[in-house]
Write a protein that holds these residues in place. Structure first.
Motif, PDB file in Angstrom:
ATOM      1  N   LEU A  90       0.817  -1.205   0.000  1.00 53.10           N
ATOM      2  CA  LEU A  90       0.000   0.000   0.000  1.00 53.10           C
ATOM      3  C   LEU A  90       0.861   1.269   0.000  1.00 53.10           C
ATOM      4  O   LEU A  90       0.527   2.255  -0.654  1.00 53.10           O
ATOM      5  N   SER A  91       1.966   1.219   0.725  1.00 51.60           N
ATOM      6  CA  SER A  91       2.859   2.380   0.783  1.00 51.60           C
ATOM      7  C   SER A  91       3.491   2.657  -0.575  1.00 51.60           C
ATOM      8  O   SER A  91       3.580   3.803  -1.023  1.00 51.60           O
ATOM      9  N   GLU A  92       3.919   1.604  -1.263  1.00 51.22           N
ATOM     10  CA  GLU A  92       4.588   1.750  -2.558  1.00 51.22           C
ATOM     11  C   GLU A  92       3.672   2.358  -3.617  1.00 51.22           C
ATOM     12  O   GLU A  92       4.125   3.106  -4.478  1.00 51.22           O
ATOM     13  N   ILE A  93       2.383   2.060  -3.560  1.00 51.21           N
ATOM     14  CA  ILE A  93       1.468   2.553  -4.597  1.00 51.21           C
ATOM     15  C   ILE A  93       0.672   3.780  -4.128  1.00 51.21           C
ATOM     16  O   ILE A  93      -0.260   4.212  -4.799  1.00 51.21           O
ATOM     17  N   GLY A  94       1.064   4.316  -2.964  1.00 50.44           N
ATOM     18  CA  GLY A  94       0.443   5.554  -2.492  1.00 50.44           C
ATOM     19  C   GLY A  94      -0.965   5.405  -1.967  1.00 50.44           C
ATOM     20  O   GLY A  94      -1.747   6.350  -2.032  1.00 50.44           O
ATOM     21  N   MET A  95      -1.302   4.222  -1.423  1.00 55.46           N
ATOM     22  CA  MET A  95      -2.654   3.998  -0.917  1.00 55.46           C
ATOM     23  C   MET A  95      -2.675   3.713   0.585  1.00 55.46           C
ATOM     24  O   MET A  95      -3.668   3.199   1.107  1.00 55.46           O
ATOM     25  N   LEU A  96      -1.613   4.060   1.282  1.00 47.06           N
ATOM     26  CA  LEU A  96      -1.555   3.787   2.709  1.00 47.06           C
ATOM     27  C   LEU A  96      -2.599   4.590   3.480  1.00 47.06           C
ATOM     28  O   LEU A  96      -3.073   4.159   4.527  1.00 47.06           O
ATOM     29  N   ALA A  97      -2.976   5.748   2.943  1.00 46.71           N
ATOM     30  CA  ALA A  97      -3.966   6.594   3.615  1.00 46.71           C
ATOM     31  C   ALA A  97      -5.344   6.511   2.949  1.00 46.71           C
ATOM     32  O   ALA A  97      -6.190   7.383   3.145  1.00 46.71           O
ATOM     33  N   CYS A  98      -5.580   5.472   2.164  1.00 49.22           N
ATOM     34  CA  CYS A  98      -6.849   5.362   1.432  1.00 49.22           C
ATOM     35  C   CYS A  98      -8.014   5.086   2.370  1.00 49.22           C
ATOM     36  O   CYS A  98      -7.830   4.636   3.512  1.00 49.22           O
ATOM     37  N   LYS A  99      -9.224   5.327   1.898  1.00 44.15           N
ATOM     38  CA  LYS A  99     -10.430   5.064   2.668  1.00 44.15           C
ATOM     39  C   LYS A  99     -10.715   3.561   2.639  1.00 44.15           C
ATOM     40  O   LYS A  99     -10.853   2.972   1.563  1.00 44.15           O
ATOM     41  N   PRO A 100     -10.822   2.907   3.794  1.00 43.66           N
ATOM     42  CA  PRO A 100     -11.028   1.455   3.818  1.00 43.66           C
ATOM     43  C   PRO A 100     -12.381   1.046   3.237  1.00 43.66           C
ATOM     44  O   PRO A 100     -13.345   1.798   3.284  1.00 43.66           O
ATOM     45  N   ALA A 101     -12.441  -0.173   2.690  1.00 41.96           N
ATOM     46  CA  ALA A 101     -13.686  -0.746   2.172  1.00 41.96           C
ATOM     47  C   ALA A 101     -14.088  -1.918   3.059  1.00 41.96           C
ATOM     48  O   ALA A 101     -13.242  -2.637   3.595  1.00 41.96           O
ATOM     49  N   ALA A 102     -15.397  -2.126   3.205  1.00 43.60           N
ATOM     50  CA  ALA A 102     -15.906  -3.170   4.102  1.00 43.60           C
ATOM     51  C   ALA A 102     -15.787  -4.568   3.510  1.00 43.60           C
ATOM     52  O   ALA A 102     -15.677  -5.556   4.233  1.00 43.60           O
ATOM     53  N   THR A 103     -15.818  -4.679   2.169  1.00 38.36           N
ATOM     54  CA  THR A 103     -15.751  -5.978   1.498  1.00 38.36           C
ATOM     55  C   THR A 103     -14.765  -5.890   0.332  1.00 38.36           C
ATOM     56  O   THR A 103     -14.549  -4.809  -0.227  1.00 38.36           O
ATOM     57  N   PRO A 104     -14.170  -7.015  -0.077  1.00 38.73           N
ATOM     58  CA  PRO A 104     -13.175  -6.962  -1.146  1.00 38.73           C
ATOM     59  C   PRO A 104     -13.739  -6.796  -2.549  1.00 38.73           C
ATOM     60  O   PRO A 104     -13.028  -6.386  -3.457  1.00 38.73           O
ATOM     61  N   ILE A 105     -15.021  -7.136  -2.751  1.00 38.98           N
ATOM     62  CA  ILE A 105     -15.601  -7.009  -4.085  1.00 38.98           C
ATOM     63  C   ILE A 105     -17.100  -6.765  -3.941  1.00 38.98           C
ATOM     64  O   ILE A 105     -17.721  -7.190  -2.966  1.00 38.98           O
TER      65      ILE A 105
END
Length: 292
Positions: A90-105
């Motif tokens: 997540l850190s490498e692609i710049g998504m470490l601070a992204c908004k979490p999702a409740a389900t994967p799909i």
């Protein structure tokens, strides 16, 4: 390893196994790293001494981290996870601070390949999905979603990469999940299988999947968009198992076809597999309990 009396696994050529007086010693090789395990301390010591003659080696002690997988031990058993791998990813692609999702799909998704879809960066898509495929070895909760997005590697669209980002946002919410291999004395073998009939939006093929447990511990799992079933082999580890393996299935018609030879006229296209399964039923190697 073969010279020293070890057998190379027929299922994975990087695994070497030795059975001696009812005890098992196993060596796993990955490039220049090796994992040695088993319940025969004397044999393990002899093997380390033998390998030290052949190679320059260093004993790193009890296994804690291996090819991106973290290993923790407790009185309950062994827990494996890829928490650090997820954080680094997540850190490498710049998504470490992204908004979490409740389900994967998204439930009842309609992902497929359609005319006039908006294409996305195919290289980035393939890199992201490739890393998710590796992560799904310990994160079975994302395995279905990863199976879906991996079907569009050759022609991804914006909707497809949005689905990939959703999996990544779900990972942000569930960093610590993994697999627990608990202590138990049971060797009951049970499997669960299911399929979404004609669920693929593009080809109308079915995606099938199965899980196999020894005791309460998961030993194999797979999802596939194919037309054949894998056969499981435990001979390498010298496991002697006399009870029928329970394969839980929610399809009564499939159970009846497997058990009832009168049904064979309806299944000529799968005749070889049907006879194989019927033979194992008659030998009481497997059973088919129904599950809703």
């Amino acid at each position: 390893m073969r010279t020293f009396g070890y057998k190379q696994s027929g299922l994975d050529h990087t695994i070497f196994i030795k059975l001696k007086e009812g005890k098992v010693t196993t060596l796993i090789v990955y490039v220049d790293d090796m994992v040695l395990t088993g319940d025969d301390p004397g044999e393990m010591k002899l093997l380390q001494e033998y390998l030290a003659i052949e190679f320059e080696m260093k004993n790193l002690g009890q296994l804690k981290y291996f090819v991106g997988i973290e290993i923790a031990r407790s009185n309950r058993g062994i827990f494996i996870s890829q928490r650090k791998y997820v954080l680094d990813f997540l850190s490498e692609i710049g998504m470490l601070a992204c908004k979490p999702a409740a389900t994967p799909i998204e439930m009842n998704h309609k992902l497929g390949i359609f005319p006039n879809q908006v294409p996305t960066d195919i290289g980035r898509y393939q890199r992201l999905v490739g890393r998710l495929i590796y992560l799904s070895h310990t994160r079975l909760d994302i395995a279905y979603g990863v199976n879906i997005v991996s079907q569009f590697m050759h022609a991804p669209s914006e909707k497809h990469i949005d689905a990939v980002y959703r999996i990544l946002r779900y990972l942000k919410r569930s960093l610590g999940k993994g697999l627990l291999f608990s202590r138990n004395d049971g060797l009951n073998i049970e499997g669960y299988t299911d399929a979404d009939w004609a669920g693929d939006q593009t080809t109308r093929k079915s995606t099938s999947g199965y899980f196999t447990f020894v005791g309460s511990n998961l030993v194999t799992n797979r999802r596939l968009l194919q037309d054949h079933v894998q056969k499981l082999n435990s001979e390498d580890l010298g496991i002697e198992y006399t009870k029928p393996m329970k394969l839980h299935c929610d399809n009564k018609s499939a159970i009846e076809i497997a058990q009832n030879p009168v049904q064979h006229g309806r299944t000529k296209h799968v005749e070889v597999h049907r006879h194989f399964i019927k033979e194992k039923l008659d030998q009481k190697i497997i059973q088919f309990p129904f599950i809703k």
